[in-house]
Design a protein around this motif. Sequence first.
Motif: not given
Length: 146
Positions: A94-111
């Motif tokens: 899950v952590a790897g997903t949250v830090l992935s480029p595609v996740y961060r691109r879609l959900f930049p509010h999650v840091r």
Amino acid sequence: MTRKQALALAAMSSLTVYAREVHGLEAARHHQVWVDALERPEPRRVLITAPPEHGKSTWIAVVYPAWRLAQDPTQHIILTSVTDAQAEDRADAVAGTVLSPVYRRLFPHVRRGTRWTRGNWELARPRSDDKDVTFFACGVGSSALI
């Protein structure tokens, strides 16, 4: 609305769209039954049973928690599994997903927050008085106090 904004909105509101866009997964018929149950606002308790190798760990322990955190990064998730190591593996996925480029691109509010260890980590939150980690993983026989 831009295409990126529309895709982010669709992924945030649909677990099926999210799984396809972030994880590259297509929901099989039995996965869609699970998705329908998980997307319902009530009841919040869902029991999923399926034979081995049918995607339970992937969909329920990795895809679903990451999707819920995109919706609300201030929530807390506890993941239990048979062993600490197995639970920590899922938490790391899950952590790897949250830090992935595609996740961060879609959900930049999650840091990412400041506390980040194997199996236990936090996301940035607006309230500084929230002392609990975002994601806590442990095995059913763990000595961890929750």
